[in-house]
Design a protein around this motif. Structure first.
Motif, PDB file in Angstrom:
ATOM      1  N   ASP A 185       0.803  -1.233   0.000  1.00  0.00           N
ATOM      2  CA  ASP A 185       0.000   0.000   0.000  1.00  0.00           C
ATOM      3  C   ASP A 185       0.828   1.271   0.000  1.00  0.00           C
ATOM      4  OD1 ASP A 185      -2.391  -1.481   0.109  1.00  0.00           O
ATOM      5  OD2 ASP A 185      -2.181  -1.730   2.272  1.00  0.00           O
ATOM      6  N   GLY A 186       2.128   1.163   0.131  1.00  0.00           N
ATOM      7  CA  GLY A 186       2.965   2.357   0.137  1.00  0.00           C
ATOM      8  C   GLY A 186       4.351   2.064   0.669  1.00  0.00           C
ATOM      9  N   TYR A 187       5.259   3.027   0.415  1.00  0.00           N
ATOM     10  CA  TYR A 187       6.658   2.844   0.807  1.00  0.00           C
ATOM     11  C   TYR A 187       7.099   3.784   1.924  1.00  0.00           C
ATOM     12  CZ  TYR A 187       7.021   0.102  -3.481  1.00  0.00           C
ATOM     13  OH  TYR A 187       6.841  -0.845  -4.465  1.00  0.00           O
ATOM     14  N   ASP A 188       6.276   4.769   2.256  1.00  0.00           N
ATOM     15  CA  ASP A 188       6.675   5.738   3.278  1.00  0.00           C
ATOM     16  C   ASP A 188       5.613   5.831   4.365  1.00  0.00           C
ATOM     17  OD1 ASP A 188       4.861   8.322   2.634  1.00  0.00           O
ATOM     18  OD2 ASP A 188       5.486   7.379   0.761  1.00  0.00           O
ATOM     19  N   ALA A 189       6.015   6.419   5.486  1.00  0.00           N
ATOM     20  CA  ALA A 189       5.155   6.480   6.672  1.00  0.00           C
ATOM     21  C   ALA A 189       3.870   7.257   6.402  1.00  0.00           C
ATOM     22  CB  ALA A 189       5.919   7.122   7.827  1.00  0.00           C
ATOM     23  N   GLU A 190       3.975   8.390   5.726  1.00  0.00           N
ATOM     24  CA  GLU A 190       2.803   9.237   5.499  1.00  0.00           C
ATOM     25  C   GLU A 190       1.745   8.508   4.673  1.00  0.00           C
ATOM     26  OE1 GLU A 190       1.643  13.633   3.651  1.00  0.00           O
ATOM     27  OE2 GLU A 190       3.714  12.909   3.588  1.00  0.00           O
ATOM     28  N   THR A 191       2.175   7.819   3.605  1.00  0.00           N
ATOM     29  CA  THR A 191       1.226   7.099   2.752  1.00  0.00           C
ATOM     30  C   THR A 191       0.556   5.964   3.508  1.00  0.00           C
ATOM     31  OG1 THR A 191       2.552   7.610   0.790  1.00  0.00           O
ATOM     32  CG2 THR A 191       0.975   5.794   0.609  1.00  0.00           C
ATOM     33  N   LEU A 192       1.346   5.204   4.256  1.00  0.00           N
ATOM     34  CA  LEU A 192       0.797   4.075   5.006  1.00  0.00           C
ATOM     35  C   LEU A 192      -0.199   4.538   6.061  1.00  0.00           C
ATOM     36  CD1 LEU A 192       4.066   1.973   5.412  1.00  0.00           C
ATOM     37  CD2 LEU A 192       2.088   1.388   3.995  1.00  0.00           C
ATOM     38  N   LEU A 193       0.104   5.653   6.718  1.00  0.00           N
ATOM     39  CA  LEU A 193      -0.809   6.190   7.729  1.00  0.00           C
ATOM     40  C   LEU A 193      -2.128   6.635   7.114  1.00  0.00           C
ATOM     41  CD1 LEU A 193       1.386   8.264  10.190  1.00  0.00           C
ATOM     42  CD2 LEU A 193      -0.250   6.503  10.806  1.00  0.00           C
ATOM     43  N   LYS A 194      -2.048   7.327   5.986  1.00  0.00           N
ATOM     44  CA  LYS A 194      -3.267   7.802   5.328  1.00  0.00           C
ATOM     45  C   LYS A 194      -4.151   6.631   4.932  1.00  0.00           C
ATOM     46  CE  LYS A 194      -1.629  12.226   3.465  1.00  0.00           C
ATOM     47  NZ  LYS A 194      -1.279  12.975   2.235  1.00  0.00           N
ATOM     48  N   LYS A 195      -3.528   5.582   4.391  1.00  0.00           N
ATOM     49  CA  LYS A 195      -4.322   4.439   3.919  1.00  0.00           C
ATOM     50  C   LYS A 195      -4.885   3.627   5.083  1.00  0.00           C
ATOM     51  CE  LYS A 195      -2.317   4.171  -0.671  1.00  0.00           C
ATOM     52  NZ  LYS A 195      -1.659   3.351  -1.696  1.00  0.00           N
ATOM     53  N   ALA A 196      -4.125   3.516   6.175  1.00  0.00           N
ATOM     54  CA  ALA A 196      -4.651   2.841   7.365  1.00  0.00           C
ATOM     55  C   ALA A 196      -5.820   3.632   7.941  1.00  0.00           C
ATOM     56  CB  ALA A 196      -3.555   2.679   8.406  1.00  0.00           C
TER      57      ALA A 196
END
Length: 435
Positions: free
Chosen positions: A265-276
């Motif tokens: 779902d993503g490679y960085d913290a910001e992207t993973l947080l948004k998707k979670a």
């Protein structure tokens, strides 16, 4: 009181023996005395001493300053330099490693003791300051700042090792009602208890942090597959869903959980947080008290908790609370045939309900109503209450529920009331998992 444990790093044998003798006379415990950088790092990791006395010039691939820097960064062990070298260039290099003391040889034992005690005190204070900066004051969990640091480290390690990482965003359902109706003190008690329940569910290698308010987040590392995160999410939902017991009648809250994966779902913290976070809101829209993956790859079998509880009760009554293991296996098969997916995660909760129903059935007969009829009515009431509240209820809803039972002429003694609460609690868990 335990003695302070000190490691000596000194490449001159006579000096090392003298330092060790001095420390022991001063009442310290010497864990080891080594002469090379490699030995120093290995022993620091293995023994974890309270403090290290480090000579700057030692044998090995790197000198004492670089050795101290690695030990401090990896193990957070305070360093006191003990050396005959006091030139300005050496002092400037030594400052980079943030030592807590610098004693010149030859030394006086009183000066050495003072330097050690001051270093230990400074290290203790620094540790407390860092804890205040990186840990939540109420729950003791890592705060947002430490969470982001841990997540960045987990992603770097996952990239090196080609492993997956899961991020679980957890938002409490029904928590606001506790603060509004029972006060913030009760709310704080619930948050502290939830932190304990979350810490109990995760491994030492994982991280659970308080993200703010009634939001928590879990970093799950070294996954063997997405199922690891789903299993943990189920355990968390069930764990948080267990009622909280106060002096007043108990209440129950739930948890909506969103899950995202690295690298899917993503490679960085910001992207993973948004998707979670997006997945977590999907869980809320889906009725709360459940989990959702960002890509929603899981398919949960829908089931009717009333039907499930009726089948469980029928099994207990048919066998008169006494059954063989073969009966149990046949019953699990019949549940699956009736549309209930019974996994290894769900099976213990089925067994818990059966155990509670069995204990109720074996109670001494009282009143004019048979135990079979009483159990049947109670199971119907329990299932109805759980479905109506979706497993999340306030104190007021619980009081109204118990009052309605009494108004229907269902009178329970203390032992029956306790078992009835157990029936509700175990059935609630099954409802979360299956329905």
């Amino acid at each position: 009181m335990d003695k302070t444990r000190i490691m000596i790093v000194e490449d001159e044998g006579i000096s090392s023996a003298y330092i060790q003798g001095t420390l022991e006379r001063l009442g310290y415990l010497v864990t080891s005395a080594v002469s090379t950088s490699e030995e120093a790092i290995e022993k620091a990791e293995k023994d974890r001493p309270d403090l290290i006395l480090m000579d700057i010039h030692i044998h090995g691939k790197i000198d004492g300053i670089d050795t101290a820097n690695e030990i401090r960064s990896r193990f957070n062990i305070p360093i006191v330099y003990l050396t005959a070298h006091s030139d300005e260039a050496t002092l400037e290099r030594a400052k980079i490693t943030e030592p807590l003391g610098y004693v010149l040889k030859p030394f006086d034992s009183r000066d050495l003791k003072s330097s050690i005690e001051i270093a230990l005190y400074k290290h203790k204070m620094d540790t407390k300051i860092k804890e205040l900066a990186h840990y939540d004051y109420l729950t003791g969990l890592p705060n947002r700042s430490l969470f982001f640091d841990r997540l960045e480290q987990a992603l770097k390690q996952a990239k090196r090792n080609k492993k997956d990482v899961a991020l679980l965003m957890i938002d409490l359902d029904g928590f606001k009602c506790i603060n509004d109706r029972m006060g913030h003190e009760a709310g704080d008690e619930v948050l502290i208890e939830i932190a304990k329940r979350l810490k109990y569910q995760i491994r030492d290698s994982d991280t659970v942090a308080r993200f703010g308010g009634d939001e928590f987040v879990v970093i799950l590392t070294n996954l063997s597959g997405p199922g690891d995160a789903e299993t943990l999410a189920l355990k968390i939902v069930v764990s948080i869903g267990k009622p909280f017991h106060f002096k007043t009648p108990y209440c129950a809250i739930g948890a909506s959980i969103g899950i995202s994966f690295y690298p899917t779902d993503g490679y960085d913290a910001e992207t993973l947080l948004k998707k979670a976070d997006v997945a977590m809101y999907r869980a809320k829209e889906n009725g709360k008290n459940n989990y959702q993956l960002f890509h929603d790859v899981h398919n949960k079998v829908n089931g009717n908790i009333k039907e499930a509880l009726a089948l469980l009760l029928k099994f207990v009554l048919q066998h008169k609370a006494a059954w063989e293991h073969s009966d149990w296996l046949e019953f699990l098969i019949s549940l699956k045939e009736n549309g209930f997916f019974i996994s290894k995660t769900i099976e213990p909760h089925v067994g818990a309900i059966l155990g509670t129903l069995k204990n109720f059935y074996l109670l001494p007969q009282t009143g004019t109503v048979s135990i079979e009829e009483l159990l049947s009515r109670l199971c119907d009431e329990a299932a109805g209450f759980i479905v109506e509240t979706n497993g999340i209820w306030t104190v007021q809803e619980w009081e109204a529920f118990t009052s309605s039972i009494e108004s229907k002429g269902i009178l329970l003694d203390e032992q029956m009331a306790a078992l009835f609460c157990d029936i509700i609690e175990t059935t609630k868990s099954l409802h979360i998992l299956c329905c």
